[in-house]
Write an enzyme that holds these catalytic residues in place. Structure first.
Site, mmCIF file in Angstrom:
data_model
loop_
_atom_site.group_PDB
_atom_site.id
_atom_site.type_symbol
_atom_site.label_atom_id
_atom_site.label_comp_id
_atom_site.label_asym_id
_atom_site.label_seq_id
_atom_site.Cartn_x
_atom_site.Cartn_y
_atom_site.Cartn_z
ATOM 1 C CD GLU A 120 9.028 5.904 -0.280
ATOM 2 O OE1 GLU A 120 9.842 6.001 0.657
ATOM 3 O OE2 GLU A 120 9.286 6.281 -1.437
ATOM 4 C CG HIS A 149 7.437 7.331 -4.913
ATOM 5 N ND1 HIS A 149 8.523 6.765 -5.529
ATOM 6 C CD2 HIS A 149 7.932 7.981 -3.819
ATOM 7 C CE1 HIS A 149 9.622 7.048 -4.842
ATOM 8 N NE2 HIS A 149 9.289 7.792 -3.803
ATOM 9 C CD GLU A 179 -8.539 19.322 -3.533
ATOM 10 O OE1 GLU A 179 -9.329 20.253 -3.770
ATOM 11 O OE2 GLU A 179 -7.327 19.351 -3.866
ATOM 12 N NE ARG A 207 10.612 10.840 7.370
ATOM 13 C CZ ARG A 207 10.970 11.707 6.426
ATOM 14 N NH1 ARG A 207 10.142 12.669 6.076
ATOM 15 N NH2 ARG A 207 12.146 11.619 5.850
ATOM 16 C CG ASN A 239 11.419 6.956 9.891
ATOM 17 O OD1 ASN A 239 12.208 6.466 9.102
ATOM 18 N ND2 ASN A 239 10.811 8.100 9.659
ATOM 19 C CG HIS A 275 -4.204 18.870 -0.803
ATOM 20 N ND1 HIS A 275 -4.164 20.240 -0.836
ATOM 21 C CD2 HIS A 275 -4.602 18.482 -2.040
ATOM 22 C CE1 HIS A 275 -4.525 20.662 -2.035
ATOM 23 N NE2 HIS A 275 -4.798 19.611 -2.791
#
Length: 131
Positions: free
Chosen positions: A53, A6, A122, A10, A57, A72
């Site tokens: 993922e 993964h 992309e 954020r 927060n 990217h």
């Protein structure tokens, strides 16, 4: 041998980001884990076991500073023009289709799109090494 599983980014708003990745790339929530200070949302689709993922927060109110180190994420599609048109029809804003030619005469065709938090993705045509 190591296996990539993964990549984490954020995000500010869970619903907005999940909706974007669902609409843009067919990613669905594979798992959602709630913690006191943050939430982890793992997204994937049937094309790959690799997951994105999303980390939310709690208490974060402003946009994240993406800095100048992030490049990217990349995905590949069978029909680049159709995918470009589909994203535009969905109300998203893909950039123009571009081509990059190698000295050996190979061509990569692609466009970029930004997610709601400014992360660049992309979108490459499945050819050459991007199958």
């Amino acid at each position: 041998m190591a296996k990539l599983i993964h990549s984490m980014i954020r995000v500010l708003e869970e619903d907005r980001s999940v909706a974007f990745y669902r609409t843009a790339f067919g990613l669905e929530v594979a798992e959602r884990i709630e913690f006191d200070r943050f939430t982890l949302i793992y997204l994937r689709n049937a094309e790959s076991e690799f997951e994105l993922e999303l980390t939310v927060n709690k208490g974060q109110t402003g946009a994240y500073d993406l800095g100048n180190g992030y490049g990217h994420l990349a995905v590949s599609v069978a029909d680049l023009e159709a995918e470009h048109e589909r994203l535009k029809a969905a109300g998203l804003t893909p950039k123009d289709i571009k081509e990059l030619n190698t000295p050996e005469g190979l061509t990569a065709r692609f466009f970029f799109i930004d997610d709601p938090d400014g992360y660049k993705i992309e979108v490459l045509e499945r050819s050459w090494r991007f199958a």
